[in-house]
Write an enzyme that holds these catalytic residues in place. Structure first.
Site, PDB file in Angstrom:
ATOM      1  N   ASP A  35      27.094  38.642 -29.442  1.00  0.00           N
ATOM      2  CA  ASP A  35      27.400  39.571 -30.464  1.00  0.00           C
ATOM      3  C   ASP A  35      26.282  39.596 -31.367  1.00  0.00           C
ATOM      4  OD1 ASP A  35      30.366  41.099 -31.674  1.00  0.00           O
ATOM      5  OD2 ASP A  35      28.692  41.027 -32.878  1.00  0.00           O
ATOM      6  N   ILE A  36      26.016  41.103 -31.451  1.00  0.00           N
ATOM      7  CA  ILE A  36      24.561  41.387 -32.617  1.00  0.00           C
ATOM      8  C   ILE A  36      24.793  41.042 -34.059  1.00  0.00           C
ATOM      9  CG2 ILE A  36      25.275  43.737 -33.195  1.00  0.00           C
ATOM     10  CD1 ILE A  36      22.241  44.168 -32.366  1.00  0.00           C
ATOM     11  N   ASN A  92      40.393  43.192 -29.856  1.00  0.00           N
ATOM     12  CA  ASN A  92      40.793  44.272 -30.895  1.00  0.00           C
ATOM     13  C   ASN A  92      41.087  45.395 -29.734  1.00  0.00           C
ATOM     14  OD1 ASN A  92      39.980  42.824 -32.977  1.00  0.00           O
ATOM     15  ND2 ASN A  92      37.905  43.163 -32.981  1.00  0.00           N
ATOM     16  N   GLY A  98      40.204  47.259 -35.628  1.00  0.00           N
ATOM     17  CA  GLY A  98      38.746  47.075 -35.675  1.00  0.00           C
ATOM     18  C   GLY A  98      38.123  47.242 -34.387  1.00  0.00           C
ATOM     19  N   GLN A  99      38.840  47.934 -33.462  1.00  0.00           N
ATOM     20  CA  GLN A  99      38.219  48.160 -32.455  1.00  0.00           C
ATOM     21  C   GLN A  99      36.930  49.420 -32.605  1.00  0.00           C
ATOM     22  OE1 GLN A  99      39.962  49.332 -28.760  1.00  0.00           O
ATOM     23  NE2 GLN A  99      38.239  49.159 -27.584  1.00  0.00           N
ATOM     24  N   HIS A 105      36.486  44.660 -24.073  1.00  0.00           N
ATOM     25  CA  HIS A 105      35.486  43.444 -24.422  1.00  0.00           C
ATOM     26  C   HIS A 105      36.361  42.430 -24.936  1.00  0.00           C
ATOM     27  CE1 HIS A 105      35.299  45.968 -27.750  1.00  0.00           C
ATOM     28  NE2 HIS A 105      35.154  44.834 -28.678  1.00  0.00           N
ATOM     29  N   HIS A 107      36.161  39.190 -27.468  1.00  0.00           N
ATOM     30  CA  HIS A 107      35.333  38.382 -28.447  1.00  0.00           C
ATOM     31  C   HIS A 107      35.701  36.790 -27.965  1.00  0.00           C
ATOM     32  CE1 HIS A 107      34.281  41.685 -31.259  1.00  0.00           C
ATOM     33  NE2 HIS A 107      35.467  42.010 -30.759  1.00  0.00           N
TER      34      HIS A 107
HETATM   35  P1  AMP Z   1      34.907  45.738 -31.470  1.00  0.00           P
HETATM   36  O1  AMP Z   1      34.657  45.894 -33.158  1.00  0.00           O
HETATM   37  O2  AMP Z   1      36.203  44.808 -31.320  1.00  0.00           O
HETATM   38  O3  AMP Z   1      35.030  46.941 -30.852  1.00  0.00           O
HETATM   39  O4  AMP Z   1      33.729  44.888 -31.118  1.00  0.00           O
HETATM   40  C1  AMP Z   1      32.379  45.469 -30.910  1.00  0.00           C
HETATM   41  C2  AMP Z   1      31.371  44.278 -31.101  1.00  0.00           C
HETATM   42  O5  AMP Z   1      30.045  44.809 -30.541  1.00  0.00           O
HETATM   43  C3  AMP Z   1      31.434  44.080 -32.659  1.00  0.00           C
HETATM   44  O6  AMP Z   1      31.547  42.704 -32.857  1.00  0.00           O
HETATM   45  C4  AMP Z   1      29.496  44.468 -32.820  1.00  0.00           C
HETATM   46  O7  AMP Z   1      28.926  43.304 -33.541  1.00  0.00           O
HETATM   47  C5  AMP Z   1      29.144  44.120 -31.535  1.00  0.00           C
HETATM   48  N1  AMP Z   1      28.120  44.995 -31.173  1.00  0.00           N
HETATM   49  C6  AMP Z   1      27.697  46.140 -31.297  1.00  0.00           C
HETATM   50  N2  AMP Z   1      26.311  46.670 -30.903  1.00  0.00           N
HETATM   51  C7  AMP Z   1      26.075  45.511 -30.298  1.00  0.00           C
HETATM   52  C8  AMP Z   1      24.797  45.122 -29.501  1.00  0.00           C
HETATM   53  N3  AMP Z   1      23.818  46.021 -29.294  1.00  0.00           N
HETATM   54  N4  AMP Z   1      24.572  44.064 -28.920  1.00  0.00           N
HETATM   55  C9  AMP Z   1      25.642  42.977 -29.061  1.00  0.00           C
HETATM   56  N5  AMP Z   1      26.708  43.303 -29.834  1.00  0.00           N
HETATM   57  C10 AMP Z   1      26.707  44.643 -30.414  1.00  0.00           C
END
Ligand code: AMP
Ligand code: ZN
Length: 119
Positions: A35-36, A92, A98-99, A105, A107
Site C-alpha cells: 500500500d502506498i 472496506n 472507507g472504500q 482488494h 488489505h
Molecule cells: P480502500 O480505501 O479500502 O479502497 O483502499 C485503497 C488503498 O489503495 C488505500 O489504502 C490507498 O493507500 C491505496 N493506494 C492508492 N493508490 C495506490 C497506489 N498507486 N499504489 C499502492 N496503493 C495505493
C-alpha cells in the site's frame, strides 16, 4: 463485460503495468503489492486481476478467484512473518466504510498491535 479491465480504474492500471507498484507476489489470478500509504508495518493489498467493484461482487461472480485472494492474503501474512502476532484482512466495502478504490482488494495488515473494534 463483467470482470473486464476498466480504463478509469487505478488497480486495473497497476495490473496492466501502467502505474508502478511494489509487487510482492503474483499468481495467474491475483497481484499483491505494498500500500502506498501504509497503516501498519506490513500493509499489502491483494487484488484479483479481474475487475469487480468489491469483494461481494467478486465472490458472487468468481468464487474461485475470491478464494485465491484469501489464500494469497494468508501466504503474504506468512511471508511477512505476522501470523504468530496476529494480523487482519480487511475488505472496506462502500464509501461509508472507507472504500476509495472500487476494484475489489484485501488489505493485509500486521506488524503492530491491532485494536478491536476498528474505527
Ligand atoms: P480502500 O480505501 O479500502 O479502497 O483502499 C485503497 C488503498 O489503495 C488505500 O489504502 C490507498 O493507500 C491505496 N493506494 C492508492 N493508490 C495506490 C497506489 N498507486 N499504489 C499502492 N496503493 C495505493
Ligand atoms: Zn479495476
Amino acid at each position: 463485460m463483467a470482470g473486464e479491465p476498466q480504463a478509469d480504474c487505478l488497480f486495473c492500471k497497476i495490473i496492466a503495468g501502467n502505474i508502478p507498484a511494489t509487487v510482492v507476489r503474483e499468481t495467474d489470478t491475483t497481484v499483491a503489492f505494498r500500500d502506498i500509504n501504509p497503516q501498519a508495518p506490513t500493509h499489502v493489498l491483494v487484488i484479483p486481476k479481474v475487475h469487480y467493484a468489491d469483494a461481494a461482487a467478486l465472490a458472487a461472480a468468481e468464487p474461485g478467484i475470491a478464494a485465491d485472494v484469501l489464500r494469497e492474503a494468508g501466504r503474504i501474512a506468512a511471508d511477512e512473518k505476522i501470523v504468530e502476532h496476529g494480523y487482519r484482512v480487511v475488505f472496506n466495502t462502500g464509501a461509508g466504510a472507507g472504500q476509495t478504490v472500487f476494484h475489489a482488494h484485501a488489505h493485509v495488515l500486521g506488524g503492530r498491535g491491532l485494536q478491536w473494534p476498528p474505527g
